[in-house]
Design a protein around this motif. Structure first.
Motif, short mmCIF file in Angstrom:
data_model
loop_
_atom_site.label_atom_id
_atom_site.label_comp_id
_atom_site.label_asym_id
_atom_site.label_seq_id
_atom_site.Cartn_x
_atom_site.Cartn_y
_atom_site.Cartn_z
N SER A 46 55.60 22.86 22.40
CA SER A 46 55.70 21.83 23.48
C SER A 46 56.71 20.88 23.12
O SER A 46 57.34 20.61 24.15
N GLU A 47 57.66 21.26 21.59
CA GLU A 47 58.33 20.10 22.19
C GLU A 47 60.03 20.32 22.48
O GLU A 47 60.85 19.57 22.73
N ILE A 48 60.28 21.33 22.68
CA ILE A 48 61.12 22.38 23.53
C ILE A 48 60.82 21.91 25.43
O ILE A 48 62.17 22.84 25.98
N LEU A 49 60.04 22.29 25.37
CA LEU A 49 59.50 21.60 27.23
C LEU A 49 59.15 21.44 27.86
O LEU A 49 58.66 19.99 27.18
N PRO A 50 59.59 21.34 29.29
CA PRO A 50 59.99 19.53 29.45
C PRO A 50 57.93 19.00 30.13
O PRO A 50 56.97 20.16 30.13
N HIS A 51 57.40 18.05 29.41
CA HIS A 51 56.01 17.39 29.63
C HIS A 51 54.81 18.39 28.20
O HIS A 51 54.13 18.33 28.92
N ASN A 52 55.83 18.86 27.61
CA ASN A 52 54.69 19.50 26.09
C ASN A 52 54.32 21.01 26.80
O ASN A 52 53.22 20.97 26.88
N TRP A 171 66.53 35.52 38.82
CA TRP A 171 65.30 34.70 40.44
C TRP A 171 66.59 33.32 40.43
O TRP A 171 66.85 32.65 39.58
N PRO A 172 67.02 33.47 42.09
CA PRO A 172 68.52 32.56 42.07
C PRO A 172 67.36 30.93 41.73
O PRO A 172 66.45 31.42 43.02
N GLY A 173 68.19 30.16 41.45
CA GLY A 173 67.80 28.85 41.72
C GLY A 173 66.61 28.62 40.74
O GLY A 173 65.74 27.52 40.30
N ALA A 174 66.33 29.61 39.78
CA ALA A 174 64.84 29.50 38.99
C ALA A 174 65.18 28.45 37.66
O ALA A 174 66.05 27.79 37.34
N GLN A 175 64.21 27.05 38.08
CA GLN A 175 64.14 25.83 37.07
C GLN A 175 64.22 25.96 35.59
O GLN A 175 64.82 24.75 34.74
N LEU A 176 63.82 26.82 34.73
CA LEU A 176 63.75 26.54 33.57
C LEU A 176 63.94 27.81 33.60
O LEU A 176 63.30 29.09 33.81
N THR A 177 64.37 28.37 31.78
CA THR A 177 64.59 30.15 31.14
C THR A 177 63.71 29.83 29.73
O THR A 177 64.54 28.48 29.42
N GLY A 218 67.09 24.49 30.96
CA GLY A 218 66.83 24.43 32.66
C GLY A 218 67.88 24.16 33.17
O GLY A 218 68.75 22.94 32.27
N ARG A 219 67.87 23.62 34.59
CA ARG A 219 68.92 22.71 35.22
C ARG A 219 68.40 20.76 35.02
O ARG A 219 67.41 20.33 34.81
N GLY A 220 69.26 20.43 34.17
CA GLY A 220 69.96 18.48 34.44
C GLY A 220 68.41 18.33 32.95
O GLY A 220 68.57 17.64 32.71
N ARG A 221 68.72 19.06 32.03
CA ARG A 221 68.07 18.98 30.69
C ARG A 221 69.09 20.31 29.88
O ARG A 221 69.37 21.25 29.65
N GLN A 222 68.97 19.72 28.44
CA GLN A 222 69.96 20.25 27.19
C GLN A 222 69.01 21.23 26.61
O GLN A 222 68.01 21.14 27.26
#
Length: 257
Positions: A46-52, A171-177, A218-222
């Motif tokens: 949870s600590e490394i993913l957006p919104h847990n 996947w083109p444009g994937a928001q999270l890896t 992901g996009r916009g996050r470290q």
């Protein structure tokens, strides 16, 4: 396969999905709580993913150790969610059960045919999580997806508040890896009560778990990383596997040679 046969197959798939939810006359997606904006994942992540967790409406990529993928599937079904798995015939559902998965909430399509992306898109209508895997030796199911088609599927993901997880492909444009790498294995000696490798003869014993390094970007996050342990307890039908943070696990030991 002709167009009519393909249409019949997809219609049958939709009926089976709806039946999984206990409401065969309506899409399974209607039984979900729209207020639940995050897909449940194992707590140590949870600590490394957006919104847990993984936000619904997200297309994510997964790469690395399948043990983490199985743990995520188990977490979703334990929470009452539905999971579809496309093109991953070798994914171990036994491991999922050992991690607490509810098999009645998992739909598998091991051989999705010539268009696995279309099958995954159909599953999005009734599943909380759809895992899209490989369909051939060394070939990712989504490797050849055109950006225009990817945008259409991503729009469907958002509309249905599902999560599409592309395993082992692009996947083109994937928001999270999410990436998982095995750091070391835990040795489970055969001597009762033993806690270290010195109590076991070289080459004897069992693998009792592993330590993974998990990285989310992901996009916009470290990019953020954490380490987790998968601990096996018991044997045979009583065997269970638990994911814990490294701070709450025993010291990790290397496997005896």
């Amino acid at each position: 396969m002709d167009v009519s046969s393909r249409t019949d197959e997809l219609a049958g798939l939709r009926r089976r999905m709806a039946a999984m939810s206990g409401r065969p006359d309506r899409h399974a997606v209607e039984t979900r709580d729209p207020a639940a904006g995050v897909l449940p994942i194992p707590e140590p992540l949870s600590e490394i993913l957006p919104h847990n967790g993984i936000p619904r409406g997200t297309v994510a990529r997964f790469d690395g150790a399948n043990s983490l993928l199985v743990a995520m599937i188990a977490s979703v079904t334990r929470a009452g969610g539905q999971v579809g798995i496309v093109g991953m015939p070798r994914l171990s559902l036994l491991s999922a059960v050992e991690m607490g998965a509810d098999l009645s909430r998992i739909a598998t399509v091991p051989d999705p045919g010539i268009d696995p992306v279309e099958v995954a898109a159909v599953l999005l209508d009734g599943m909380d999580l759809v895992v899209l895997g490989k369909v051939g030796p060394g070939v990712g199911a989504a490797d050849a997806v055109a950006p225009s088609r990817a945008r259409v599927v991503m729009g469907r993901v958002r509309k249905q508040s599902s999560v599409l997880l592309v395993a082992g492909g692009t996947w083109p444009g994937a928001q999270l890896t999410i990436e998982a790498r095995v750091l070391t294995y835990r040795h489970s000696p055969l001597v009762p009560g033993a806690t270290d490798l010195d109590s076991a003869r070289s080459g004897y014993g069992r693998i009792g778990g592993m330590r993974l390094q998990v990285t989310a970007s992901g996009r916009g996050r470290q990019s953020q990383s954490t380490e987790v342990d998968l601990l096996a307890r018991g044997q045979g039908a009583d065997r269970t596997v638990e994911m814990v943070s490294t701070t709450s696990a025993r010291p990790v030991l290397a496997v005896a040679n």
